[in-house]
Design a protein around this motif. Structure first.
Motif, PDB file in Angstrom:
ATOM      1  N   SER A 105       0.671  -1.249  -0.084  1.00 50.23           N
ATOM      2  CA  SER A 105       0.025   0.098   0.063  1.00 50.23           C
ATOM      3  C   SER A 105       0.791   1.188  -0.083  1.00 50.23           C
ATOM      4  CB  SER A 105      -0.949  -0.119   1.140  1.00 50.23           C
ATOM      5  OG  SER A 105      -1.709   1.323   1.431  1.00 50.23           O
ATOM      6  N   ALA A 107      -1.017   4.276   0.589  1.00 49.25           N
ATOM      7  CA  ALA A 107      -2.171   5.210   0.726  1.00 49.25           C
ATOM      8  C   ALA A 107      -1.677   6.059   1.707  1.00 49.25           C
ATOM      9  CB  ALA A 107      -3.215   4.295   1.528  1.00 49.25           C
ATOM     10  N   PRO A 151      -6.819   1.764   2.161  1.00 48.53           N
ATOM     11  CA  PRO A 151      -5.766   0.630   2.450  1.00 48.53           C
ATOM     12  C   PRO A 151      -6.680  -0.610   3.369  1.00 48.53           C
ATOM     13  CG  PRO A 151      -5.885   2.378   3.966  1.00 48.53           C
ATOM     14  CD  PRO A 151      -6.828   2.948   2.843  1.00 48.53           C
ATOM     15  N   GLN A 160      -2.362  -3.518   1.944  1.00 48.36           N
ATOM     16  CA  GLN A 160      -2.423  -3.364   0.386  1.00 48.36           C
ATOM     17  C   GLN A 160      -3.591  -2.288   0.243  1.00 48.36           C
ATOM     18  OE1 GLN A 160      -4.476  -6.563  -1.576  1.00 48.36           O
ATOM     19  NE2 GLN A 160      -5.977  -7.050  -0.102  1.00 48.36           N
ATOM     20  N   ASP A 161      -3.502  -1.776  -0.956  1.00 52.38           N
ATOM     21  CA  ASP A 161      -4.678  -0.672  -1.343  1.00 52.38           C
ATOM     22  C   ASP A 161      -5.534  -1.585  -2.241  1.00 52.38           C
ATOM     23  OD1 ASP A 161      -3.461   1.389  -0.191  1.00 52.38           O
ATOM     24  OD2 ASP A 161      -2.456   1.833  -1.916  1.00 52.38           O
TER      25      ASP A 161
END
Length: 221
Positions: A105, A107, A151, A160-161
């Motif tokens: 990620s 974010a 996220p 992760q996004d």
């Protein structure tokens, strides 16, 4: 629900018998389905409105787990079977979701980039399920609406996004011209008024359309 001969219950002579892919059309058949995006996003919206990063991550993680569990590839097979039985000329799809992911990620960085790795493309999956049945449906109009990336935790509990893009889509049988149906003026757009959830959150809604001419009559679907 199925909208059989939505614009004209019967344009021209409406004799009995099915409408196979090799026959001339005797009516204009339209089917519409809300595909269900795959999850309840209400907790995500509440978490974003609250502004707590941890709550956002947990809510998004749960929502994407719902998307996986509701298993659109399996649902696409069921919808393809329904379309195969009805053989509509046009198929309207709402909540035709596109889910994408990105790992790791970014974010919480100063320059986040949009996720591009496709996890579930509902339109592509449905068209593939149709193709497996020998049915060719093409996209004639599409409108992207909400496009949100947040996220979440992956299976390894790493960030992760997850990106959700909502779409309205209009599919058409690829053999319409051979069946005496002409399509023109495909169009799409967003409504001027959005749903305002507060806190800077707005939900755009849109529409897709095409003009279908059959037996000398033109209707807009």
């Amino acid at each position: 629900s199925i909208v059989a001969a939505v614009a004209a219950a019967c344009l021209g002579a409406c004799g009995g018998g099915g409408v196979g892919p090799w026959k001339k059309a005797r009516e204009l058949r339209v089917l519409t389905r809300n595909l269900y995006l795959g999850a309840d996003l209400t907790p995500v919206i509440g978490a974003v409105a609250g502004g707590d990063p941890d709550a956002i991550v947990l809510a998004t993680t749960d929502a994407f787990a719902q998307v996986v569990a509701t298993d659109f590839p399996v649902r696409a097979e069921a919808l393809a079977a329904e379309i195969d039985a009805v053989r509509p000329d046009l198929v309207g799809l709402q909540e035709a979701a596109l889910w994408r992911v990105q790992a790791p990620s970014d974010a919480f960085t100063m320059a986040p980039t949009p996720a591009t790795t496709v996890a579930y493309d509902f339109v592509a999956l449905l068209r593939a399920a149709l193709a497996a049945r020998g049915l060719d449906y093409v996209v004639v109009a599409s409108m992207d609406e909400s496009d949100v990336e947040l996220p979440a935790l992956d299976a390894s509990l790493e960030l992760q996004d997850v990106r959700f893009t909502d779409r309205d889509v209009l599919l058409a049988r690829a053999d319409l011209a051979a069946r005496g149906i002409a399509l023109a003026n495909p169009s799409a757009g967003l409504f001027a008024t959005y749903v305002d959830l507060g806190g800077g959150l707005v939900v755009p809604r849109g529409w897709v359309a095409v003009d279908a001419t059959f037996a000398g009559t033109t209707v807009r679907v």
